[in-house]
Design a protein around this motif. Structure first.
Motif, PDB file in Angstrom:
ATOM      1  N   ILE A  47     -29.663 -81.855 -42.149  1.00  0.00           N
ATOM      2  CA  ILE A  47     -29.917 -81.183 -43.723  1.00  0.00           C
ATOM      3  C   ILE A  47     -27.914 -81.419 -43.978  1.00  0.00           C
ATOM      4  N   MET A  48     -27.791 -81.229 -43.080  1.00  0.00           N
ATOM      5  CA  MET A  48     -25.885 -81.197 -43.291  1.00  0.00           C
ATOM      6  C   MET A  48     -25.141 -82.726 -42.338  1.00  0.00           C
ATOM      7  N   LEU A  49     -25.406 -83.265 -41.711  1.00  0.00           N
ATOM      8  CA  LEU A  49     -25.396 -84.020 -41.283  1.00  0.00           C
ATOM      9  C   LEU A  49     -25.503 -85.494 -41.853  1.00  0.00           C
ATOM     10  N   ALA A  50     -26.925 -85.554 -42.874  1.00  0.00           N
ATOM     11  CA  ALA A  50     -26.809 -86.367 -44.120  1.00  0.00           C
ATOM     12  C   ALA A  50     -26.466 -86.578 -45.581  1.00  0.00           C
ATOM     13  N   THR A  51     -26.497 -84.669 -45.317  1.00  0.00           N
ATOM     14  CA  THR A  51     -25.586 -84.805 -47.084  1.00  0.00           C
ATOM     15  C   THR A  51     -23.840 -85.419 -46.567  1.00  0.00           C
ATOM     16  N   THR A  52     -23.257 -84.841 -45.357  1.00  0.00           N
ATOM     17  CA  THR A  52     -21.974 -85.287 -45.104  1.00  0.00           C
ATOM     18  C   THR A  52     -21.834 -86.836 -45.063  1.00  0.00           C
ATOM     19  N   GLY A  53     -22.826 -87.279 -44.380  1.00  0.00           N
ATOM     20  CA  GLY A  53     -22.974 -88.764 -44.405  1.00  0.00           C
ATOM     21  C   GLY A  53     -23.168 -89.251 -45.361  1.00  0.00           C
ATOM     22  N   LEU A  54     -23.810 -89.325 -46.874  1.00  0.00           N
ATOM     23  CA  LEU A  54     -23.710 -89.752 -47.340  1.00  0.00           C
ATOM     24  C   LEU A  54     -23.153 -89.664 -48.358  1.00  0.00           C
ATOM     25  N   VAL A  55     -21.860 -88.325 -48.598  1.00  0.00           N
ATOM     26  CA  VAL A  55     -20.861 -88.294 -48.783  1.00  0.00           C
ATOM     27  C   VAL A  55     -19.424 -89.191 -48.928  1.00  0.00           C
ATOM     28  N   MET A  56     -19.956 -89.699 -47.409  1.00  0.00           N
ATOM     29  CA  MET A  56     -18.783 -90.183 -46.631  1.00  0.00           C
ATOM     30  C   MET A  56     -18.686 -91.935 -46.988  1.00  0.00           C
ATOM     31  N   LEU A  57     -20.328 -92.237 -46.719  1.00  0.00           N
ATOM     32  CA  LEU A  57     -20.516 -93.384 -47.326  1.00  0.00           C
ATOM     33  C   LEU A  57     -20.412 -93.511 -48.460  1.00  0.00           C
ATOM     34  N   TRP A  58     -21.099 -93.126 -49.484  1.00  0.00           N
ATOM     35  CA  TRP A  58     -20.114 -93.428 -50.946  1.00  0.00           C
ATOM     36  C   TRP A  58     -18.640 -93.546 -51.296  1.00  0.00           C
ATOM     37  N   ILE A  59     -18.008 -92.406 -50.639  1.00  0.00           N
ATOM     38  CA  ILE A  59     -16.035 -92.403 -51.084  1.00  0.00           C
ATOM     39  C   ILE A  59     -16.161 -93.581 -50.286  1.00  0.00           C
ATOM     40  N   SER A  60     -16.551 -94.089 -48.740  1.00  0.00           N
ATOM     41  CA  SER A  60     -15.893 -94.770 -48.556  1.00  0.00           C
ATOM     42  C   SER A  60     -16.403 -96.835 -49.711  1.00  0.00           C
TER      43      SER A  60
END
Length: 474
Positions: A47-60
């Protein structure tokens, strides 16, 4: 992910009877127990990896890392890199530029990283007027916070090890989940591939969990392996060490004591994976291939980089000390361009202007080539399709994790005061295939192997001496 043909029930009694029945598929319950216990540890991390990954993906995608996507009005001829450098340094009293980022396009800003004793500051400027449009902490924004949580939980090496264990056990969970969900005894592939949206209660959650988990399993393996390749033990000590570009190929070029990873900033990975552990070349010799004639400065280095015809931007790292080199880099994992096969890192002697090293994608080891594509795919850098696919994937992983928790909550006996793990079958036969898989994973991924051994030892010793604790974990 669970199978659709041997449904455990909430009371636990029928499931236990099925596990003990001579006709039951005892291997199913063994796999289910491993899936359950691995999930206890892995699910919070997923859950942590998917959530932070989603945040980074959209910011980038939306804003870029730093301010490089800021728009400007093109007007006339762009100023020289040295003029922009002076403007950037003037904006940060006592600062010294250490990195230059070429504009992504004609209507985008130029960016410098300016170092002071207090830290590094990013400066975004109009390449046409030299006006400073924005300053920001370099590699210290929301993207970088998410990246640090994603990689270390903000706990340094200890957090890295915890995540490496979770990713390693995640492979066990994927393998056992696919086995559990695989159609057997004449079950329909339709139920394996399409969720039963008309179902109710735990049956609905079980179908959703199994189907979505089954669909994302292959992509999850790719993400787990590429993520593990960054980790401190399996990544840094094993596969990266074996796959690092050999500096000996640089024809007796003098080497410094620094490695390429020194150009990274904290948790941010700005150097191609296959080069991180490679020693940097050193300036101060007559070695190398002639490239820049006359004065060797940021203008001549930037002009030389432009002459190479990069599709996208490039970055220039300024020399550190008398033995430092000018470094031109263009790689997809730093969002410089969309094609990992176009990766290129060039080191130039600060005195002679000679190219001391020119490393391209073709020079990477087979695993480093796979990582060049794997990281770009992992970060969603290969295009709109990659961004959309990764968004759906991250949401699916969160959904699978949450549905697994819901399934457990609905299955557990009311007031049992224990975990309500899947029942352990009696007279368990030796499962050669599963044992071989566990041994292979344990050897290939040391922290996973150590964790599995620790669990087996705990089960054989401490839990037998503490029946109360054993019942609570059952």
């Amino acid at each position: 992910m669970t199978d659709t043909t041997i449904p455990p029930v909430r009371t636990g009694g029928s499931a236990l009877a099925a596990a003990q029945s001579p006709a039951a598929n005892k291997f199913y319950f063994i796999a289910w127990r491993w899936h359950f216990y691995a999930g206890l540890y892995v699910i919070p991390f997923l859950i942590m990896l998917a959530t932070t990954g989603l945040v980074m993906l959209w910011i980038s995608w939306m804003a870029g890392v730093g301010a490089e996507r800021m728009a400007v009005q093109p007007g006339g001829v762009a100023l020289s890199a040295s003029t922009l450098q002076m403007a950037a340094e003037a904006a940060i009293p006592g600062g010294r530029a250490i990195q230059y980022v070429e504009p992504l396009a004609a209507d985008r800003v130029a960016v410098f990283s300016v170092a002071t004793e207090a830290g590094n500051t990013g400066v975004a400027l109009s390449p046409y007027t030299g006006e400073v449009l924005h300053t920001f902490p370099w590699r210290a924004g929301a993207y970088d916070l998410a990246n640090k949580i994603h990689g270390t939980l903000l706990l340094g090496a200890f957090g890295d090890r915890l995540i490496e264990i979770a990713a390693s056990l995640g492979l066990v969970m994927v393998a056992s989940g696919v086995y559990l969900h695989w159609p057997r005894r004449g079950a329909s592939w339709r139920n394996a591939l399409v969720p039963r949206l008309s179902a109710r209660g735990r049956t609905f959650w079980k179908s959703l969990h199994g189907v979505v988990g089954f669909w994302v399993s292959l992509m999850l393996i790719v993400f787990l392996i590429s993520g593990l390749s960054w980790a401190g033990i399996w990544g840094e000590k094993i596969v990266q060490a074996w796959s690092t570009f050999p500096a000996e190929k640089w024809d007796s070029v003098p080497l410094s004591d620094d490695v390429h990873a020194g150009m990274n900033h904290g948790a941010a990975k700005e150097v191609p994976w296959g080069l991180e552990q490679t020693p940097m070349p050193a300036s101060g010799s007559l070695k190398g291939t002639a490239a820049i004639e006359g004065t060797v400065d940021i203008d001549s280095v930037a002009d030389f980089a432009r002459s190479l015809g990069f599709v996208g931007r490039f970055q220039v790292n300024l020399p550190k000390g008398d033995a430092g080199v000018w470094t031109i880099s263009h790689d997809s994992m730093s969002n410089d361009g969309p094609d990992p096969a176009a990766d290129r890192t060039i080191h130039i002697d600060r005195f002679t202007g000679n190219v001391l090293a020119d490393v391209r994608y073709a020079d990477y080891s087979p695993y480093a080539k796979a990582m060049a594509w794997g990281i770009a795919f992992h970060e969603g850098d290969l295009g709109v399709w990659n961004f959309v696919l990764n968004t759906v994937f991250c949401l699916s992983v969160i959904g699978v994790a949450v549905s697994g928790l819901v399934m457990w909550w609905r299955r557990r006996p009311s007031g049992a005061g224990r975990l309500a793990a899947p029942p352990r079958p009696e007279d368990v036969p030796f499962w050669k295939g599963a044992a071989a898989l566990v041994v292979v994973l344990g050897i290939a991924f040391p922290l996973a192997g150590a964790t599995i051994v620790a669990v087996l030892l705990l089960d054989a010793t401490l839990l037998r001496l503490l029946p109360g604790l054993r019942r609570a974990l059952a």
